[in-house]
Design a protein around this motif. Structure first.
Motif, PDB file in Angstrom:
ATOM      1  N   VAL A 250      -9.376 -23.725  25.806  1.00 35.82           N
ATOM      2  CA  VAL A 250      -9.068 -22.568  24.958  1.00 35.82           C
ATOM      3  C   VAL A 250     -10.377 -22.133  24.306  1.00 35.82           C
ATOM      4  N   SER A 251     -10.331 -21.031  23.603  1.00 36.85           N
ATOM      5  CA  SER A 251     -11.518 -20.566  22.883  1.00 36.85           C
ATOM      6  C   SER A 251     -11.506 -21.111  21.459  1.00 36.85           C
ATOM      7  N   ARG A 252     -12.658 -21.104  20.823  1.00 33.86           N
ATOM      8  CA  ARG A 252     -12.720 -21.517  19.421  1.00 33.86           C
ATOM      9  C   ARG A 252     -11.895 -20.561  18.553  1.00 33.86           C
ATOM     10  N   ALA A 253     -11.917 -19.281  18.921  1.00 29.59           N
ATOM     11  CA  ALA A 253     -11.142 -18.297  18.172  1.00 29.59           C
ATOM     12  C   ALA A 253      -9.653 -18.638  18.196  1.00 29.59           C
ATOM     13  N   PHE A 254      -9.170 -19.116  19.347  1.00 30.15           N
ATOM     14  CA  PHE A 254      -7.758 -19.511  19.454  1.00 30.15           C
ATOM     15  C   PHE A 254      -7.437 -20.613  18.454  1.00 30.15           C
ATOM     16  N   LEU A 255      -8.300 -21.620  18.388  1.00 32.06           N
ATOM     17  CA  LEU A 255      -8.068 -22.735  17.475  1.00 32.06           C
ATOM     18  C   LEU A 255      -8.173 -22.291  16.019  1.00 32.06           C
ATOM     19  N   GLU A 256      -9.108 -21.397  15.744  1.00 28.58           N
ATOM     20  CA  GLU A 256      -9.249 -20.897  14.378  1.00 28.58           C
ATOM     21  C   GLU A 256      -8.030 -20.078  13.962  1.00 28.58           C
TER      22      GLU A 256
ATOM     23  N   ASP B 121     -13.657 -28.940  15.696  1.00 28.88           N
ATOM     24  CA  ASP B 121     -14.902 -29.512  16.222  1.00 28.88           C
ATOM     25  C   ASP B 121     -14.628 -30.690  17.159  1.00 28.88           C
ATOM     26  N   GLN B 122     -13.614 -31.500  16.833  1.00 31.09           N
ATOM     27  CA  GLN B 122     -13.314 -32.661  17.677  1.00 31.09           C
ATOM     28  C   GLN B 122     -12.698 -32.246  19.017  1.00 31.09           C
ATOM     29  N   MET B 123     -12.158 -31.040  19.062  1.00 30.43           N
ATOM     30  CA  MET B 123     -11.601 -30.520  20.313  1.00 30.43           C
ATOM     31  C   MET B 123     -12.674 -29.859  21.181  1.00 30.43           C
ATOM     32  N   TYR B 124     -13.913 -29.955  20.751  1.00 32.13           N
ATOM     33  CA  TYR B 124     -15.055 -29.454  21.536  1.00 32.13           C
ATOM     34  C   TYR B 124     -15.593 -30.619  22.346  1.00 32.13           C
ATOM     35  N   ILE B 125     -15.295 -30.617  23.637  1.00 32.05           N
ATOM     36  CA  ILE B 125     -15.606 -31.759  24.497  1.00 32.05           C
ATOM     37  C   ILE B 125     -16.419 -31.290  25.698  1.00 32.05           C
ATOM     38  N   ASN B 126     -17.629 -31.809  25.803  1.00 33.62           N
ATOM     39  CA  ASN B 126     -18.505 -31.471  26.940  1.00 33.62           C
ATOM     40  C   ASN B 126     -18.652 -29.964  27.138  1.00 33.62           C
ATOM     41  N   GLY B 127     -18.820 -29.266  26.019  1.00 30.16           N
ATOM     42  CA  GLY B 127     -19.097 -27.840  26.097  1.00 30.16           C
ATOM     43  C   GLY B 127     -17.886 -26.932  26.155  1.00 30.16           C
TER      44      GLY B 127
END
Length: 269
Positions: A150-156, A166-172
């Protein structure tokens, strides 16, 4: 590429001893689940030691079953990496396997101690679900049991705290926090089960309600995950098991009432 460092998986290091957050979180889930069960024991006039002793047997057996279950369906990998089989601190335990171990232990324990299995299972149902809700945060620390990209915007837009995003950011890549979806679903289930105690259902039906509730959530959330154990190239084991458990639970409730096997109610002594 964003410079986001994952949370440290290590809780504590003392010499050669390393304690991981994964194990600590599972331990917290067990303790809080046991506390919830013993509080209900007080209300029902059952000695607290009954559940304390049960947990001492059920937890290690459940963990062993959970690991064996996982390894069995990942045997192609573990057959070539035998040394990794006992390394559960890296993750890789299956809840369905753990439930099999815990239920078998409780059946034997209840017969030996002279208690009704269904009575103990009903009392334990919210505690089991609470433990599962907390345990999923161990997956969070290990950055596993997540969904697709997903995108960071989706999570935000989900208004999640920054540390989860941040923890859902895995290997780019950012991923669905499916661990969180299941944890929240389970917490709601705990509340539902506690409220249903007042409905004074037939003995055993609170436990079956737990099975149905958890299985419904697991079925849909599992479909979002990227690390599912697979039965075939298109069938996810957890989804198949969830459907089977839902159907069996409904059938058991109907048959037990029809046959008169569940005449006693939850609040009966």
């Amino acid at each position: 590429m964003e410079d986001i460092q994952p949370l440290d998986r290590v809780f504590l290091e003392i010499g050669p001893l390393t304690v991981y957050w994964y194990g600590v979180i599972i331990g917290i889930g067990v303790i809080l689940g046991l506390y919830l069960a013993t509080k209900e024991c007080d209300r029902r006039g059952i000695p607290k030691e009954v559940f304390v002793d049960l947990v001492l047997f059920a937890v290690p057996i459940a963990i062993i079953f959970a690991r064996v279950y996982y390894v069995a369906f990942k045997w192609d990998y573990y057959s070539e990496n035998l040394v990794q089989i006992p390394q559960i601190w890296h993750g890789g335990i299956a809840i369905h396997g753990g439930l099999i171990g815990a239920v078998l232990t409780a059946v034997i324990y209840s017969k030996v101690r002279g208690y009704s299995f269904w009575k103990l299972a009903d009392i334990a149902a919210p505690s089991i679900l609470l433990g599962q809700a907390i345990g999923r945060w161990g997956n969070f620390m290990n950055q596993e049991a997540h969904g697709g990209p997903v995108s960071r915007a989706f999570l935000e837009n989900l208004h999640l705290p920054k540390f989860i995003i941040d923890q859902m950011y895995i290997n780019g890549t950012y991923y669905h926090p499916t661990f969180l979806y299941e944890s929240l679903w389970s917490i709601v289930g705990v509340i539902v089960l506690i409220l249903l105690r007042r409905a004074n259902l037939r003995r055993g039906e609170l436990f079956f309600t737990y099975v149905i509730w958890y299985s419904i959530g697991r079925f849909f959330i599992e479909g979002m995950r990227t690390d599912s154990l697979m039965l075939t190239s298109s069938l996810r084991i957890a989804q198949v098991i969830s459907i089977v458990l839902i159907l069996l639970s409904i059938i058991f409730i109907i048959v037990r009432r029809w046959k008169g096997w569940s005449k006693k109610h939850y609040l009966d002594q």
